[in-house]
Write a protein that holds these residues in place. Sequence first.
Motif, PDB file in Angstrom:
ATOM      1  N   TRP A 114       0.836  -1.207   0.000  1.00 55.97           N
ATOM      2  CA  TRP A 114       0.000   0.000   0.000  1.00 55.97           C
ATOM      3  C   TRP A 114       0.864   1.247   0.000  1.00 55.97           C
ATOM      4  O   TRP A 114       0.642   2.179   0.769  1.00 55.97           O
ATOM      5  N   GLY A 115       1.848   1.269  -0.897  1.00 56.35           N
ATOM      6  CA  GLY A 115       2.839   2.330  -0.889  1.00 56.35           C
ATOM      7  C   GLY A 115       2.278   3.731  -0.803  1.00 56.35           C
ATOM      8  O   GLY A 115       2.661   4.511   0.051  1.00 56.35           O
ATOM      9  N   SER A 116       1.351   4.084  -1.689  1.00 52.89           N
ATOM     10  CA  SER A 116       0.864   5.470  -1.665  1.00 52.89           C
ATOM     11  C   SER A 116      -0.660   5.524  -1.692  1.00 52.89           C
ATOM     12  O   SER A 116      -1.229   6.504  -2.167  1.00 52.89           O
ATOM     13  N   ASP A 117      -1.308   4.470  -1.180  1.00 48.67           N
ATOM     14  CA  ASP A 117      -2.776   4.505  -1.104  1.00 48.67           C
ATOM     15  C   ASP A 117      -3.216   5.591  -0.125  1.00 48.67           C
ATOM     16  O   ASP A 117      -2.661   5.715   0.960  1.00 48.67           O
ATOM     17  N   LYS A 118      -4.214   6.344  -0.542  1.00 46.12           N
ATOM     18  CA  LYS A 118      -4.702   7.427   0.317  1.00 46.12           C
ATOM     19  C   LYS A 118      -6.044   7.038   0.932  1.00 46.12           C
ATOM     20  O   LYS A 118      -6.806   6.259   0.359  1.00 46.12           O
TER      21      LYS A 118
ATOM     22  N   MET B   1      -4.632  11.776   3.978  1.00 48.21           N
ATOM     23  CA  MET B   1      -3.795  10.919   4.814  1.00 48.21           C
ATOM     24  C   MET B   1      -3.480   9.639   4.062  1.00 48.21           C
ATOM     25  O   MET B   1      -4.336   9.080   3.402  1.00 48.21           O
ATOM     26  N   LEU B   2      -2.243   9.192   4.210  1.00 46.88           N
ATOM     27  CA  LEU B   2      -1.862   7.929   3.622  1.00 46.88           C
ATOM     28  C   LEU B   2      -2.365   6.793   4.500  1.00 46.88           C
ATOM     29  O   LEU B   2      -2.399   6.907   5.725  1.00 46.88           O
ATOM     30  N   LEU B   3      -2.771   5.698   3.856  1.00 48.41           N
ATOM     31  CA  LEU B   3      -3.131   4.504   4.625  1.00 48.41           C
ATOM     32  C   LEU B   3      -1.928   3.989   5.409  1.00 48.41           C
ATOM     33  O   LEU B   3      -2.038   3.524   6.536  1.00 48.41           O
ATOM     34  N   ASN B   4      -0.732   4.159   4.773  1.00 44.22           N
ATOM     35  CA  ASN B   4       0.460   3.558   5.348  1.00 44.22           C
ATOM     36  C   ASN B   4       0.844   4.132   6.692  1.00 44.22           C
ATOM     37  O   ASN B   4       1.428   3.435   7.515  1.00 44.22           O
ATOM     38  N   LEU B   7      -0.816   2.090   9.213  1.00 43.36           N
ATOM     39  CA  LEU B   7      -0.295   0.729   9.250  1.00 43.36           C
ATOM     40  C   LEU B   7       1.077   0.684   9.905  1.00 43.36           C
ATOM     41  O   LEU B   7       1.379  -0.222  10.688  1.00 43.36           O
ATOM     42  N   THR B  51     -10.513   3.200   4.645  1.00 42.71           N
ATOM     43  CA  THR B  51     -10.102   3.209   3.241  1.00 42.71           C
ATOM     44  C   THR B  51     -11.220   2.710   2.338  1.00 42.71           C
ATOM     45  O   THR B  51     -11.448   3.244   1.253  1.00 42.71           O
TER      46      THR B  51
END
Lengths: 163, 99
Positions: A114-118, B1-4, B7, B51
């Motif tokens: 999920w490198g750049s998932d927003k 906001m990033l999901l990462n 995580l 998400t």
Amino acid sequence: MVAQNVAFWIFAAFMAAGAIRVVTTDNIVHAALWLVLVLAGGAAQFILLGQEFVAWVQVIVYIGAVIVLFLFGIMLTRAPMEAEEKLNNNLRWPGLAAALLFAGTLAWAFLDQWGSDKIKLTKPVRTKEIGDLVFRGYLVPFEVVGVLLLAALIGAVVMARKD
Amino acid sequence: MLLNQFLLLSAFLFGTGIYGVITRKHTVLVLASVELMLVAVNINMVAFGATLNNAVGQVFALFVLTIAAAEVGVGLAIVLLIYRNLRSANPDDASVLKG
């Protein structure tokens, strides 16, 4: 979005500091109280994500009930209230290696997938949707969890009573 | 906001929980470290739910919360029982089953 990011990193810093203190402090009661900080930070993150029902459940169940249970457990085992002896054993380096290895693997997998998932927040999730889901799609798991709670309650009473 | 970012925060909390479980000498503190790991999992669930823009993540987080409450109740009862029998809350002292 910028304000949300700033809030996220502030809460995350508090949570990280609290989590480290939970596993390193030599005062048992302080460890429980640092855990409160981590749990409150988690609830704040949930609100930041627009998922407020689970945030308030976290405040009520974790901070309200679980921490009180922990404090009871600390008192009933007559734990040392002052920092008189070390509460960590001599497995610091193996523990650190295991933790780093696991967290590193997780982080690598997350960054890879999920490198750049927003997260696009449109509107907060309302409690009605949760009620619909729990009592329609997840009715059987909900009932099973209820039975599990009953079993845990009876088991705890049976184990802890003096006879 | 990033999901990462959520995580990675949860990965950090989970690692801290593992460290606590391995190094703590008081059983109540080991249980507290397990709670840290469960909180980390909850953050993951809720972040994925946000998400996907639905409430399923929250429902799963609620299940995890329930299990965590049950686990603490039974766990502390066991700790109490061990303390009553061995006069010690150190998990290393509960070694009767050791060969």
